[in-house]
Design a protein around this motif. Structure first.
Motif, short mmCIF file in Angstrom:
data_model
loop_
_atom_site.label_atom_id
_atom_site.label_comp_id
_atom_site.label_asym_id
_atom_site.label_seq_id
_atom_site.Cartn_x
_atom_site.Cartn_y
_atom_site.Cartn_z
N LEU A 1 0.83 -1.24 0.11
CA LEU A 1 0.04 -0.09 0.03
C LEU A 1 0.69 1.34 0.15
CD1 LEU A 1 -2.86 -0.96 2.65
CD2 LEU A 1 -3.13 -0.75 0.20
N THR A 2 2.05 1.24 0.61
CA THR A 2 2.94 2.35 0.91
C THR A 2 3.24 2.79 -0.84
OG1 THR A 2 3.85 1.81 2.94
CG2 THR A 2 5.24 3.28 1.38
N VAL A 3 3.34 1.95 -1.83
CA VAL A 3 3.33 2.36 -3.10
C VAL A 3 2.56 3.24 -3.50
CG1 VAL A 3 3.62 1.71 -5.50
CG2 VAL A 3 4.78 0.28 -3.83
N LEU A 4 1.29 3.14 -3.16
CA LEU A 4 0.21 4.42 -3.61
C LEU A 4 0.65 5.49 -2.79
CD1 LEU A 4 -3.01 1.75 -3.38
CD2 LEU A 4 -1.63 2.71 -5.16
N ASP A 5 0.91 5.52 -1.64
CA ASP A 5 1.27 6.62 -0.53
C ASP A 5 2.11 7.32 -1.28
OD1 ASP A 5 1.54 8.40 1.20
OD2 ASP A 5 2.43 6.99 2.85
N THR A 6 3.21 6.69 -1.69
CA THR A 6 4.61 7.48 -2.11
C THR A 6 4.66 7.93 -3.67
OG1 THR A 6 5.55 5.65 -2.09
CG2 THR A 6 5.80 6.59 0.05
N GLU A 7 3.96 6.94 -4.49
CA GLU A 7 4.26 7.20 -5.92
C GLU A 7 3.10 7.69 -6.69
OE1 GLU A 7 5.87 3.28 -7.33
OE2 GLU A 7 7.30 3.44 -5.82
N VAL A 8 1.69 7.56 -6.14
CA VAL A 8 0.95 8.09 -6.98
C VAL A 8 0.96 9.53 -7.11
CG1 VAL A 8 -1.62 8.37 -7.03
CG2 VAL A 8 -0.87 6.22 -6.53
N ASN A 9 1.04 10.06 -8.36
CA ASN A 9 0.97 11.59 -8.39
C ASN A 9 -0.04 11.89 -9.56
OD1 ASN A 9 2.18 10.93 -10.83
ND2 ASN A 9 4.01 11.81 -10.36
N ARG A 10 -1.02 11.22 -10.12
CA ARG A 10 -1.85 11.68 -10.72
C ARG A 10 -3.17 10.74 -10.72
NH1 ARG A 10 -1.72 13.50 -17.16
NH2 ARG A 10 -3.46 12.60 -17.89
N LYS B 1 -10.47 11.61 -19.27
CA LYS B 1 -11.67 12.62 -19.59
C LYS B 1 -11.49 13.54 -18.52
CE LYS B 1 -13.39 9.99 -22.87
NZ LYS B 1 -12.58 9.86 -23.85
N GLY B 2 -10.34 13.65 -17.68
CA GLY B 2 -9.96 14.56 -16.65
C GLY B 2 -8.99 13.90 -15.72
N ASN B 3 -8.27 14.90 -15.31
CA ASN B 3 -7.31 14.28 -14.05
C ASN B 3 -6.90 15.43 -13.02
OD1 ASN B 3 -4.63 16.28 -14.70
ND2 ASN B 3 -5.59 15.70 -16.55
N LYS B 4 -6.26 14.69 -12.03
CA LYS B 4 -6.04 15.70 -10.89
C LYS B 4 -4.40 15.49 -10.79
CE LYS B 4 -5.63 17.83 -6.87
NZ LYS B 4 -5.50 19.36 -7.00
N THR B 5 -3.61 16.23 -10.88
CA THR B 5 -2.32 15.98 -10.38
C THR B 5 -1.94 16.08 -8.90
OG1 THR B 5 -1.39 18.20 -10.90
CG2 THR B 5 -1.23 16.67 -12.54
N SER B 6 -1.02 15.22 -8.58
CA SER B 6 -0.56 15.28 -7.22
C SER B 6 -1.83 15.08 -5.94
CB SER B 6 -0.12 16.48 -6.64
OG SER B 6 0.95 16.61 -7.29
N PRO B 7 -2.57 14.07 -6.12
CA PRO B 7 -3.74 13.62 -5.37
C PRO B 7 -3.19 13.25 -4.14
CG PRO B 7 -3.57 11.80 -6.94
CD PRO B 7 -2.82 13.14 -7.40
N SER B 8 -3.76 13.37 -2.82
CA SER B 8 -3.20 13.04 -1.55
C SER B 8 -3.54 11.70 -1.30
CB SER B 8 -3.75 14.15 -0.53
OG SER B 8 -3.40 13.51 0.89
N VAL B 9 -2.68 10.76 -1.13
CA VAL B 9 -3.00 9.38 -0.78
C VAL B 9 -2.34 9.24 0.83
CG1 VAL B 9 -2.53 6.88 -1.24
CG2 VAL B 9 -3.07 8.74 -3.22
N GLY B 10 -3.13 8.91 1.82
CA GLY B 10 -2.80 8.71 3.02
C GLY B 10 -1.85 7.49 3.43
N ALA B 11 -1.21 7.62 4.68
CA ALA B 11 -0.49 6.23 4.81
C ALA B 11 -1.30 5.10 5.20
CB ALA B 11 0.62 6.60 6.07
N PRO B 12 -0.55 3.81 5.03
CA PRO B 12 -1.39 2.78 5.37
C PRO B 12 -2.02 2.69 6.80
CG PRO B 12 0.33 1.93 4.47
CD PRO B 12 0.66 3.43 4.55
N ALA B 13 -3.36 2.20 7.00
CA ALA B 13 -3.88 2.32 8.30
C ALA B 13 -4.87 0.98 8.45
CB ALA B 13 -4.81 3.52 8.53
N ASP B 14 -5.42 0.66 9.58
CA ASP B 14 -6.25 -0.43 9.69
C ASP B 14 -7.46 -0.22 8.97
OD1 ASP B 14 -5.10 -2.17 11.42
OD2 ASP B 14 -5.64 -1.29 13.21
#
Lengths: 123, 133
Positions: free
Chosen positions: A13-22, A42-55
């Motif tokens: 999951l940390t890959v999503l937290d640290t690597e997603v940027n679109r 059909k649309g995009n958002k750059t630098s969306p916020s993905v949190g750290a892994p949690a329960d």
């Protein structure tokens, strides 16, 4: 079935937290990075916020993609799916359907509520 | 004829010249939707029905009344499309179309031009497209 420590799930999951940027909203489910960011976007958002892994509930671990209020619509169509990508490494990291379809108009903004991506515990 | 330049963008994505790409990903398949396929039946779980009928498992990624791969609702008794994320992946070939295309209106974009079971096969096909472009 094998026991998996949370750390094993978190390292995925940390890959999503640290690597997603679109994040792209798409008219079909993307199979690849190219489809997510070009063919079906059909649309995009750059630098969306993905949190750290949690329960997660009822089990497993999750990350939360924060609500978006200012995504850019780049084409007029109906969107049904999203893709989360790492543009630096040209990778599609996650894709799924939206809760409901949405008509979008080129030049407008799009918004989405926060949502979770979960890896359940090993069964 | 000179060979187009191959640029590695990731382990799964290569550009062949400026207007053709090959990228590894799951293959789209179609099947008939049914209650049993998504919810199981009296004797089998949904995964068991999927293995028998689709030769793969959907792992909850697709659900009745949600969207299929093409954005259409999944309805019992109707064909639906899905990406076989858990099956053999293939190499898709894409060509960049610089002109806006219609139905529905779209900006210039990479459009899919088929798929191949190996990167070598896809690269040969991509080179032919790149050479003709």
């Amino acid at each position: 079935m094998v026991f998996l420590n949370d750390r094993v799930l978190d390292n995925g999951l940390t890959v999503l937290d640290t690597e997603v940027n679109r994040m792209d909203i798409c008219s079909a489910e993307p199979a690849t990075y190219t489809e997510a960011t070009s063919t079906y976007t059909k649309g995009n958002k750059t630098s969306p916020s993905v949190g750290a892994p949690a329960d997660a509930s009822p089990n497993g671990r999750k990350v939360t993609v924060a609500a978006i209020t200012d995504g850019s619509v780049t084409a007029t169509d109906t969107v049904t799916h999203y893709g989360l990508s790492d543009t630096g490494n040209s990778r599609l990291l996650a894709a799924n359907s939206l809760a409901s379809s949405q008509g979008v108009t080129n030049g407008n903004t799009w918004a989405s509520a926060a949502f979770d991506i979960r890896i359940p515990d090993a069964a | 004829m000179s060979q187009p330049t191959v640029v590695k963008l990731s382990d799964d994505l290569y550009e062949i010249g400026a207007r053709v790409r090959v990228e590894r990903g799951p293959l789209m398949k179609t099947a008939m939707a049914s209650e049993a396929l998504f919810n199981g039946d009296a004797n089998r779980s949904a995964a068991e029905v999927q293995r028998a009928e689709l030769n793969t498992t959907l792992r909850g990624h697709y659900q009745l009344n949600a969207f299929d791969k093409l954005g259409k609702p999944i309805v019992p008794g109707r064909e639906f499309a899905f990406l076989d994320w858990n099956g053999e992946w293939v190499w898709h070939v894409y060509e960049f179309i610089g002109e806006p295309w219609t139905d529905p209106p779209n900006a210039p974009a990479w459009r899919r031009r088929g798929h191949y079971s190996s990167k070598d096969e896809a690269t040969v096909a991509a080179a032919l497209i790149a050479g003709a472009a």
